[in-house]
Motif scaffolding. Sequence first.
Motif, PDB file in Angstrom:
ATOM      1  N   LEU A 146      56.445 -57.793  54.990  1.00  0.00           N
ATOM      2  CA  LEU A 146      57.273 -57.478  53.325  1.00  0.00           C
ATOM      3  C   LEU A 146      56.568 -57.926  53.040  1.00  0.00           C
ATOM      4  CD1 LEU A 146      60.914 -58.465  55.052  1.00  0.00           C
ATOM      5  CD2 LEU A 146      60.652 -56.344  54.109  1.00  0.00           C
ATOM      6  N   ASN A 147      55.594 -58.400  52.529  1.00  0.00           N
ATOM      7  CA  ASN A 147      54.657 -60.099  51.847  1.00  0.00           C
ATOM      8  C   ASN A 147      53.759 -58.826  51.651  1.00  0.00           C
ATOM      9  OD1 ASN A 147      55.442 -62.791  53.139  1.00  0.00           O
ATOM     10  ND2 ASN A 147      55.297 -61.305  54.874  1.00  0.00           N
ATOM     11  N   PHE A 148      53.794 -57.222  51.861  1.00  0.00           N
ATOM     12  CA  PHE A 148      53.091 -56.774  50.573  1.00  0.00           C
ATOM     13  C   PHE A 148      53.536 -55.912  50.254  1.00  0.00           C
ATOM     14  CE2 PHE A 148      50.107 -59.412  53.730  1.00  0.00           C
ATOM     15  CZ  PHE A 148      48.825 -59.714  52.686  1.00  0.00           C
ATOM     16  N   GLU A 149      54.714 -55.120  50.317  1.00  0.00           N
ATOM     17  CA  GLU A 149      55.510 -54.457  49.760  1.00  0.00           C
ATOM     18  C   GLU A 149      55.797 -54.437  48.052  1.00  0.00           C
ATOM     19  OE1 GLU A 149      56.111 -51.189  50.963  1.00  0.00           O
ATOM     20  OE2 GLU A 149      54.681 -51.858  52.766  1.00  0.00           O
ATOM     21  N   THR A 150      56.857 -53.355  47.644  1.00  0.00           N
ATOM     22  CA  THR A 150      56.827 -53.946  46.046  1.00  0.00           C
ATOM     23  C   THR A 150      56.965 -55.526  46.113  1.00  0.00           C
ATOM     24  OG1 THR A 150      58.102 -53.446  44.267  1.00  0.00           O
ATOM     25  CG2 THR A 150      58.946 -53.304  46.616  1.00  0.00           C
ATOM     26  N   TYR A 186      64.488 -57.791  54.407  1.00  0.00           N
ATOM     27  CA  TYR A 186      65.047 -58.341  55.499  1.00  0.00           C
ATOM     28  C   TYR A 186      64.508 -58.008  57.314  1.00  0.00           C
ATOM     29  CZ  TYR A 186      68.307 -60.290  52.052  1.00  0.00           C
ATOM     30  OH  TYR A 186      69.028 -60.549  50.657  1.00  0.00           O
ATOM     31  N   VAL A 187      63.996 -58.878  57.760  1.00  0.00           N
ATOM     32  CA  VAL A 187      64.446 -58.752  59.275  1.00  0.00           C
ATOM     33  C   VAL A 187      64.438 -58.508  59.831  1.00  0.00           C
ATOM     34  CG1 VAL A 187      61.863 -59.004  58.420  1.00  0.00           C
ATOM     35  CG2 VAL A 187      62.959 -60.331  59.579  1.00  0.00           C
ATOM     36  N   PRO A 299      58.158 -60.599  58.290  1.00  0.00           N
ATOM     37  CA  PRO A 299      59.040 -61.074  57.686  1.00  0.00           C
ATOM     38  C   PRO A 299      58.391 -61.685  56.446  1.00  0.00           C
ATOM     39  CG  PRO A 299      58.861 -62.968  59.113  1.00  0.00           C
ATOM     40  CD  PRO A 299      58.134 -60.830  59.560  1.00  0.00           C
ATOM     41  N   LEU A 300      59.042 -61.931  55.210  1.00  0.00           N
ATOM     42  CA  LEU A 300      58.566 -62.915  54.488  1.00  0.00           C
ATOM     43  C   LEU A 300      58.045 -64.379  54.294  1.00  0.00           C
ATOM     44  CD1 LEU A 300      60.937 -61.445  51.160  1.00  0.00           C
ATOM     45  CD2 LEU A 300      59.045 -60.893  51.240  1.00  0.00           C
ATOM     46  N   ALA A 301      57.011 -64.834  53.828  1.00  0.00           N
ATOM     47  CA  ALA A 301      56.376 -66.242  54.751  1.00  0.00           C
ATOM     48  C   ALA A 301      57.359 -67.280  53.947  1.00  0.00           C
ATOM     49  CB  ALA A 301      55.449 -66.089  54.299  1.00  0.00           C
ATOM     50  N   VAL A 302      57.777 -68.055  55.003  1.00  0.00           N
ATOM     51  CA  VAL A 302      58.424 -69.314  54.690  1.00  0.00           C
ATOM     52  C   VAL A 302      57.577 -70.265  53.953  1.00  0.00           C
ATOM     53  CG1 VAL A 302      59.878 -70.646  56.060  1.00  0.00           C
ATOM     54  CG2 VAL A 302      59.974 -68.689  56.455  1.00  0.00           C
ATOM     55  N   SER A 303      56.766 -69.619  54.295  1.00  0.00           N
ATOM     56  CA  SER A 303      55.457 -71.197  53.726  1.00  0.00           C
ATOM     57  C   SER A 303      54.374 -71.020  54.434  1.00  0.00           C
ATOM     58  CB  SER A 303      55.742 -72.577  53.939  1.00  0.00           C
ATOM     59  OG  SER A 303      55.730 -72.182  54.861  1.00  0.00           O
ATOM     60  N   GLY A 304      52.986 -70.488  52.796  1.00  0.00           N
ATOM     61  CA  GLY A 304      51.835 -70.114  53.341  1.00  0.00           C
ATOM     62  C   GLY A 304      51.751 -68.584  53.530  1.00  0.00           C
ATOM     63  N   ASP A 351      55.557 -72.146  61.075  1.00  0.00           N
ATOM     64  CA  ASP A 351      56.476 -71.119  60.172  1.00  0.00           C
ATOM     65  C   ASP A 351      57.654 -70.547  60.758  1.00  0.00           C
ATOM     66  OD1 ASP A 351      54.429 -71.128  57.563  1.00  0.00           O
ATOM     67  OD2 ASP A 351      55.375 -72.453  57.864  1.00  0.00           O
ATOM     68  N   ILE A 352      57.442 -69.402  61.762  1.00  0.00           N
ATOM     69  CA  ILE A 352      58.288 -68.424  62.296  1.00  0.00           C
ATOM     70  C   ILE A 352      57.173 -69.036  63.623  1.00  0.00           C
ATOM     71  CG2 ILE A 352      58.360 -65.776  62.436  1.00  0.00           C
ATOM     72  CD1 ILE A 352      58.479 -66.356  59.192  1.00  0.00           C
ATOM     73  N   ALA A 353      58.524 -68.204  64.907  1.00  0.00           N
ATOM     74  CA  ALA A 353      58.192 -67.991  66.240  1.00  0.00           C
ATOM     75  C   ALA A 353      57.634 -66.481  66.878  1.00  0.00           C
ATOM     76  CB  ALA A 353      59.520 -68.423  66.893  1.00  0.00           C
ATOM     77  N   PRO A 354      57.245 -66.840  67.137  1.00  0.00           N
ATOM     78  CA  PRO A 354      57.354 -64.746  67.400  1.00  0.00           C
ATOM     79  C   PRO A 354      58.336 -64.203  67.488  1.00  0.00           C
ATOM     80  CG  PRO A 354      55.348 -66.520  69.011  1.00  0.00           C
ATOM     81  CD  PRO A 354      56.444 -66.788  68.538  1.00  0.00           C
ATOM     82  N   PRO A 355      58.525 -62.794  67.497  1.00  0.00           N
ATOM     83  CA  PRO A 355      59.853 -61.946  67.549  1.00  0.00           C
ATOM     84  C   PRO A 355      60.033 -61.993  69.262  1.00  0.00           C
ATOM     85  CG  PRO A 355      58.009 -60.572  67.336  1.00  0.00           C
ATOM     86  CD  PRO A 355      57.687 -62.057  66.468  1.00  0.00           C
ATOM     87  N   LYS A 356      61.160 -62.088  68.941  1.00  0.00           N
ATOM     88  CA  LYS A 356      61.406 -60.943  70.298  1.00  0.00           C
ATOM     89  C   LYS A 356      61.783 -59.732  70.451  1.00  0.00           C
ATOM     90  CE  LYS A 356      64.621 -65.251  72.081  1.00  0.00           C
ATOM     91  NZ  LYS A 356      65.276 -65.759  72.240  1.00  0.00           N
TER      92      LYS A 356
END
Length: 412
Positions: A146-150, A186-187, A299-304, A351-356
């Motif tokens: 999502l960070n590199f989409e529109t 969203y993810v 997902p969209l980055a929370v920070s960074g 920022d984000i834990a690895p997904p399950k």
Amino acid sequence: MVVTCEISFDNNRYGTFYAGQLVEGCVTLKSDKPKEVEAIVVKVVGYSLTKWSERQLTSNKLFAGREDYLSTIVYLVGSEENNNRHIIEAGVHTYNFACQLPYQCPSSFEGRYGCIRYLVKVLLVRPWKYNQAYTHGFTVLKLMDLNFETPQLRVATHSEGYRTFCCGPCKTDPLKMELHLPQAGYVPGQRIPVTVTVINNTHLAVSELRLCLVMLVRYYSIKPEHSRVERIIISRAKGDSVLRQCTRSITLHMDVPATPPTCLEHLIQIAYHLEVEAMVKSLREQQLMIMPLTIGTIPLAVSGIVVQQPPRRSAHYEAAGPASGQRTTDELPMVTSIATIPNGLTPSSADIAPPKYEESKFTVRGNINEEELYAFGKNEFAPLYPVYSIPNPPPVLSSNSRNIGYINQSFN
């Protein structure tokens, strides 16, 4: 004589890969007695299939389609080009395999009228008897970052609509609804805060608000060219009533469960939208609003900011649909240096834990051995999708949000 086959993947216990990654694994054969074969073959394949029938006049018409994304063959023992026979001695035999996934691979999916599948098949070739097949499914995910989409996926979205009921002298004043979302992308694992403002200037009460997150799956057939759409509700929420001549603003949260990412290409296309419906008392007519959403895998980055995105598809490929007949494989670069995408392309661990990785509860399980006559092992397979545990975006407050409910003095 008993021969068992185990297929495993290196450093990937979920068996989940991103398009462009290198799939590496191991085949372990165990035999209690010597076994004669012409060849032992490992095939790694990826394809989509669609198939359904529709009633037309007095008969059923069949619609079907197929696209192939990946097909590699490696001979571990022998060859099918000659009639030489080879003996597999009793004991345990281990073989390694590797296969590069093309970048254009769509995400794995199992649906009612079709599927997108990726399989590792081990064949014990025996022309004088029958071939033994061992199949293991694995999940491939389109790299939907999502960070590199529109950029529109990052910004708050807003929509509004009016509706009057009845007609002539019984026609009501308008019922207005405003819909606010903090972002459009969203993810799975996130909760979508949906703010709905209802300005009810009619003489009818809104009994409740119904919210649905809907997955739309369009299946294409090639012979003949046709399509059909499957509508699947993957999340629901309800809001309180709105009295007549009143305004009310309500924020409801919609959970995004494990589900395949948005895909608007290929033979099977997946899209999402949010439906908000105002149920009006005493009438069958309702006020319905729809807002498109994008579901991604990163997902969209929370920070960074996340690391660099692999090369994108060309505009020529984006314009080519399943029915266009255009072959654009030469314009789709293959990613050869992604390494571990699930960790490498997500924001930093702070920022984000690895997904399950979880199975979707709203799609079906597929029979991965349906094309094999003599198949051994499990038949059922369900893809796994990344589910994150990340902060949810704050709701967007409309101009009426501070007024939880008040009587309309006038209607603008």
